[in-house]
Every structure is written in C-alpha cells, then in structure tokens.
Write a protein that holds these residues in place. Sequence first.
Motif, PDB file in Angstrom:
ATOM      1  N   HIS A   1      25.727  24.138  13.314  1.00  0.00           N
ATOM      2  CA  HIS A   1      25.251  24.968  12.216  1.00  0.00           C
ATOM      3  C   HIS A   1      23.799  24.676  11.919  1.00  0.00           C
ATOM      4  O   HIS A   1      22.910  25.494  12.114  1.00  0.00           O
ATOM      5  CB  HIS A   1      26.099  24.729  10.970  1.00  0.00           C
ATOM      6  N   ARG A   2      23.599  23.515  11.456  1.00  0.00           N
ATOM      7  CA  ARG A   2      22.274  23.194  10.984  1.00  0.00           C
ATOM      8  C   ARG A   2      21.391  22.734  12.131  1.00  0.00           C
ATOM      9  O   ARG A   2      21.860  22.195  13.127  1.00  0.00           O
ATOM     10  CB  ARG A   2      22.390  22.112   9.924  1.00  0.00           C
ATOM     11  N   ALA A   3      20.126  22.924  11.987  1.00  0.00           N
ATOM     12  CA  ALA A   3      19.233  22.729  13.120  1.00  0.00           C
ATOM     13  C   ALA A   3      18.939  21.259  13.364  1.00  0.00           C
ATOM     14  O   ALA A   3      19.524  20.637  14.263  1.00  0.00           O
ATOM     15  CB  ALA A   3      17.921  23.455  12.848  1.00  0.00           C
TER      16      ALA A   3
ATOM     17  N   THR B   1      19.386  18.927   0.075  1.00  0.00           N
ATOM     18  CA  THR B   1      20.580  19.623   0.539  1.00  0.00           C
ATOM     19  C   THR B   1      21.385  20.185  -0.621  1.00  0.00           C
ATOM     20  O   THR B   1      21.795  21.338  -0.618  1.00  0.00           O
ATOM     21  CB  THR B   1      21.465  18.657   1.347  1.00  0.00           C
TER      22      THR B   1
ATOM     23  N   THR C   1      24.939  25.683  -0.819  1.00  0.00           N
ATOM     24  CA  THR C   1      23.799  25.979   0.047  1.00  0.00           C
ATOM     25  C   THR C   1      23.616  24.911   1.103  1.00  0.00           C
ATOM     26  O   THR C   1      23.095  25.164   2.170  1.00  0.00           O
ATOM     27  CB  THR C   1      22.537  26.060  -0.805  1.00  0.00           C
ATOM     28  N   GLY C   2      24.032  23.696   0.790  1.00  0.00           N
ATOM     29  CA  GLY C   2      23.820  22.605   1.731  1.00  0.00           C
ATOM     30  C   GLY C   2      24.804  22.663   2.878  1.00  0.00           C
ATOM     31  O   GLY C   2      25.957  23.028   2.707  1.00  0.00           O
ATOM     32  N   MET C   3      24.343  22.307   4.024  1.00  0.00           N
ATOM     33  CA  MET C   3      25.137  22.173   5.243  1.00  0.00           C
ATOM     34  C   MET C   3      26.150  23.297   5.455  1.00  0.00           C
ATOM     35  O   MET C   3      27.208  23.088   6.037  1.00  0.00           O
ATOM     36  CB  MET C   3      25.856  20.827   5.266  1.00  0.00           C
ATOM     37  N   GLY C   4      25.817  24.469   5.026  1.00  0.00           N
ATOM     38  CA  GLY C   4      26.649  25.638   5.327  1.00  0.00           C
ATOM     39  C   GLY C   4      28.107  25.458   5.039  1.00  0.00           C
ATOM     40  O   GLY C   4      28.959  25.704   5.875  1.00  0.00           O
TER      41      GLY C   4
ATOM     42  N   VAL D   1      21.851  30.693   5.587  1.00  0.00           N
ATOM     43  CA  VAL D   1      21.556  30.795   4.161  1.00  0.00           C
ATOM     44  C   VAL D   1      20.100  30.433   3.962  1.00  0.00           C
ATOM     45  O   VAL D   1      19.595  29.487   4.561  1.00  0.00           O
ATOM     46  CB  VAL D   1      22.447  29.839   3.340  1.00  0.00           C
TER      47      VAL D   1
ATOM     48  N   VAL E   1      17.340  29.350   1.086  1.00  0.00           N
ATOM     49  CA  VAL E   1      17.309  28.786  -0.259  1.00  0.00           C
ATOM     50  C   VAL E   1      15.867  28.630  -0.696  1.00  0.00           C
ATOM     51  O   VAL E   1      15.020  28.207   0.090  1.00  0.00           O
ATOM     52  CB  VAL E   1      17.995  27.401  -0.285  1.00  0.00           C
TER      53      VAL E   1
END
Lengths: 300, 300
Positions: A190-192, B241, A244-247, B269, B271
């Motif tokens: 997910h996150r880059a 985060t 919002t954090g870490m999807g 997302v 933000v």
Amino acid sequence: MRGPDDTTGWAGVFPGLASGAGRAGVPGAPPAEMQYVPHMSQPRSTARTTAQRHRVRQELATAAMHLFSTKGYEATTVDEIAAAAGVARRTFFRHFRSKEEAIFPDHDDTLVRVQAVLDSAEQGEHPLDTVCRGITEVLRMYAESPEVSVERYRLTREVPALREHEIASVARYDRLFTRYLLGHFDEAAHRAGDDDPLLAEVAASAVVAAHNHVLRRWLRAGGKGDVEAQLNHAFDVIRETFGTGMGVGRTEPAAKAAPAVRESRAGGVVVAVARTDASPAEVLRAIEKALETDEPPTGA
Amino acid sequence: MRGPDDTTGWAGVFPGLASGAGRAGVPGAPPAEMQYVPHMSQPRSTARTTAQRHRVRQELATAAMHLFSTKGYEATTVDEIAAAAGVARRTFFRHFRSKEEAIFPDHDDTLVRVQAVLDSAEQGEHPLDTVCRGITEVLRMYAESPEVSVERYRLTREVPALREHEIASVARYDRLFTRYLLGHFDEAAHRAGDDDPLLAEVAASAVVAAHNHVLRRWLRAGGKGDVEAQLNHAFDVIRETFGTGMGVGRTEPAAKAAPAVRESRAGGVVVAVARTDASPAEVLRAIEKALETDEPPTGA
DNA sequence: TAGGTTATGGCACGGGGTGCCACTCGTAAA
DNA sequence: TTTACGAGTGGCACCCCGTGCCATAACCTA
C-alpha cells in the motif's frame, strides 16, 4: 528451569496449531515434566479420557473461581481448590501452570484460535482488519459467559497478582498481532516508502487498546449489552480518526460508505482528507469551506 | 494481604509526589509492615542514613544483576544476592518487593518523575505532547546506563517471569497516561462531539508502543546511538500518520518550526494539514500540488 | 546520659511450584 | 483372557519466595 529457548512466550503453546481432534494435542497445560510432547501421532487417549480430563479441569476452574470470589484470592490455597474439586494438589498443577491461571483458563485456547484466524485470513483482506477479527475472538471469549467475566474483572481489579497476569495475557495477543502486521505490512504494497515496523507495533497496540476499552466498559456495566457491536463501533471510530494513516479504512466496504471528501477544523488546525478518486475541484471546494467556517467540525 | 483499596496499582507509590527532600519520602520499597508511611513531616532520618540506605539498595541491585547475568535468574536465590551484597536475606526484601524488582530498581522512581512531568505541564501544551515528554522520561531512564539496559533486555527476553514483570511495569505508565488523557481531552475543548475516552486509551497505548518499539530496537542494536532522537522521530512519524486525528500536531512549539501547510499522499488517500493562520491561498496551493503528484509524500 | 526512631539480623512459618515414584485405569496387542 | 503400554493420578519431599515477629545496633534529639 524452563530453558532459554522459551523466548517468545507463546511459542510453546502451539504444539500443532489445530492439532487434530479438538484439544487433543493441547491437554490443558503440560508444561512440567519437560519434553512432554505427546507425539500426537496415535491418539491413544480416546475421547473418554480426554473428556474426563477436560471435566477435571473445568471443575478445578469453577472451584477456584468460587473460592476466590467467596474468601478472596490470597486467602485461598491451592490445596483448598484441589480439595473442592476432589483431586490432589499435585493434579491441580498438571492442569494449570500456576494459581493465577486457574482464573483465566481460556486464554491459551483463545490464543490458538486467534492464531488460526490470522492464518486463515484471505489474501484480499487488509491485515488490520484481520487483526480486528482476531481480537474479536478474544472478546467473544469474555462475552461467552458474562457473569463469570464480570466477577473475574472484580477480582483482577482487587488482586495485583491477577491483574499482572491478565496484563501479561493480553500482551501475548499484542505480540501476536505485532508479528502478524510486521509480516503483512510490506506484502500489502500500500504505502510507498515508510513501511516502518513502528507502525505495525502502534497499530497492533491500538487495536488491543480499543478492545480493552470496550471490554472494560462492558464489564463495568455488568456484562449487559452487545459487546461485539460496541467493539465494531470502536473500530469504526478508530478507522475514522486514524483512517488516513497506512490506508486502514477497510479496503472495500467502508471506503464505499465514506464520503469522498471530509474536512474538519479544530484547535487552530484545519484538516482535509480525501480519496484520490474524488475530483480535485470537489476537494478544493471542501477545503475552502473549512477555511471559511469558524464552527466546530461536523460531528461523528 | 495488600488490602482491597489498592485497586490502582500505582496509587500507593505516590506518598507525597515530590516529597520534599529528594527521595526522603520514598525510601526504596517499604511495602511490608503495612501502614508504614513515615509521616514525612519531620525527616528524622538525616542525609547520612538515607545515603547509606541508598547505597545498600544499589549494592543489592548490582549484585542481583551480576548474579542473574552469570548464573541465570532462576538459579540465583535471594540468599545469594543478599550474601553478595553483604546483608541478610531479610534486608533484601526491605529494599525490593520481590526478586524480580531487583532487576528493575528504577521503575518506581521513574513513575514518580513521569507523574511530575504530567503535573507540571503548562496549560498551552497539547496533552499528547505532554504524554510524549512523559514517556521520554522513561526512555532516559534506560538510556542512562546502556550496558545495564542491554544486559537486562537479554534477561527479560529469556526469563518469562522477568518479561511479565516488565510488561506490568510499562502497563503502569500506560495507565498513567490514559488517566491523564482522560482528564485532559475534554478540558482542551478541541473536538466537538466524539471526545471518546476510547481515543484517550488508544492514544496512550500508541505513545507507549512507539516508546517500546524505539527502545527495543535500540537495545537490540546494543544500546548505541541517540535513542531520544529516535523516539522523537517516531513521534513525528506517528503525528504524520495519525496526525489528522484528534488534532495532535503540537499546538505551540513545533507548529512554529513546522511549515504552515503539509500535504501527503499515500494509499489512495490524500491528506492535507494546515494551520489556520496559513493563508487560504497557501493551503489550496499545497492541496493542488498533492493532487497532481503521484509520488510518495515528502519524507520526514 | 536517657529515650525514641530507624535499619538490620535472624528466626520461623505459610504457601507456590516441581521432581519423583508408585498406582490405577483403559486401550491395544498377543 | 492375558499381557503390555501409556496416560492420568495421588502422595511425598524438596526448594525457595515472601512475610510476620522480635531482639539488637546505630543514630538523632532532648
């Protein structure tokens, strides 16, 4: 006298992890007489004997619970518990590792069940949601017998030894989840960049904290009401707050339910959150709106 | 035999909370001989005696640490520790509540210091930042003597009893923070409706989890490097985060150092966080920028 | 010097947890 | 049916943690 290999704490609890017929491979707590490991190849012990063993364990647990409630934890000796259950003192320690464990007889089994939940999670599910389902298993264990849980809660508040034991127990779930998230946060690409293991640990503890909060509130209320629903609501609140954090936000279902753009203004800070599939114009409109108003944000 | 009043666990640890001359009111661990409570009005015990007492306690702790490291925790008896320190066995238990506590001699003092940090927090500081400063106090306790902490970490990993004791210790900080946040989240009338105590609990556990993560990583690395900086970095990551939730982002001090507008894009997302004193144009420009790019967010 | 307080040493006791051995019981094999 | 084996149990002894109790020594105050 437990060997330096037992560094993980719960590693020794999983001899087979779904060991054939129910709890055949995990007959209570056989920690003593090291290297027990009943081979589990030929279940020589038939259903009758294991049922008998389970019955004894149950009687010991209920006897312990009763005695602890009536005459106090510290004032109750293991001899008394064993006598009340009609067995010898030595037998007590063949079923429970310690005196405290007699009041939490289901944590080991629950730990195995949670592990099973994690293992059998389908690929598409977000790891955090899997963990939420895992901790729900723990909550169900409490909710299964509300009266006992409430009484046990009263005891754990009063007796430091019991409280510490319970803290250690939930810490095992915490570690389980942390390990799981550590191994599944990188896979879910997910996150880059910043797939910090820090986030795995924080997320796991957040889930556990939510569980603890809901559970304790429910226990203080006397065990009335639908805890599981309350827990799910707590998860929603967390998703909403930290979403919002870490999807997090539930890869599929919740994302559809949530609006494309949300804004809020609080404490000298204005915050806007939007899914990237929202049109830029929509986003900007929401931001402007937030910058104009001076009123508190839209409630939950 | 501890009385049903000790429900909080750490409540009994604060006889006076900054009790005059240093640790005069908290001479180590006087839990036995109930109702000790040395009145703390007239410090009859002069500096000499308390210093002597402190010296004995220190010698006991070092002796215990040494013996645990060399011949193992379970294989070491309290008699041996006392003999190594040149005192009687009974004296050991006048300085430490239990055998395990000899390896964590500073947790009680640290708990008091953390409480002092929370109490002396200025009004303007965000409660979460206060809690972060509080847990930093704990980290400093470890960082003060890296070699001892590393060796102690090795022991706590191997010995279940020690691990459980440490878990219980950090749980006390957790509860301290939870209570603090519970009492300060509503006063700081940031958020409108959902000032769920749930969030206080989750936030406290998140801070503690971050501390634990940084601490353990530092310990595994042999105690080398600037832990405190790493902890602050972890706080930044968390703020970044989870920052959108409950208006964390450092109301006063860091806000000045931080840019007026920050945006990030991750996991489908986008933000944006901005101080309201930033010009609306500046905010919108940042948002647009975030909506255009497809690259990971600007690093910490 | 006398009186009170504090830390200590030493003793004894209760009780948790474990190793060991003999015994019983149920099942599978001869 | 008899025999062999394995699992669970009862009972004993042991170690050692933690605590109550009391006598004693050191120290401060009057």
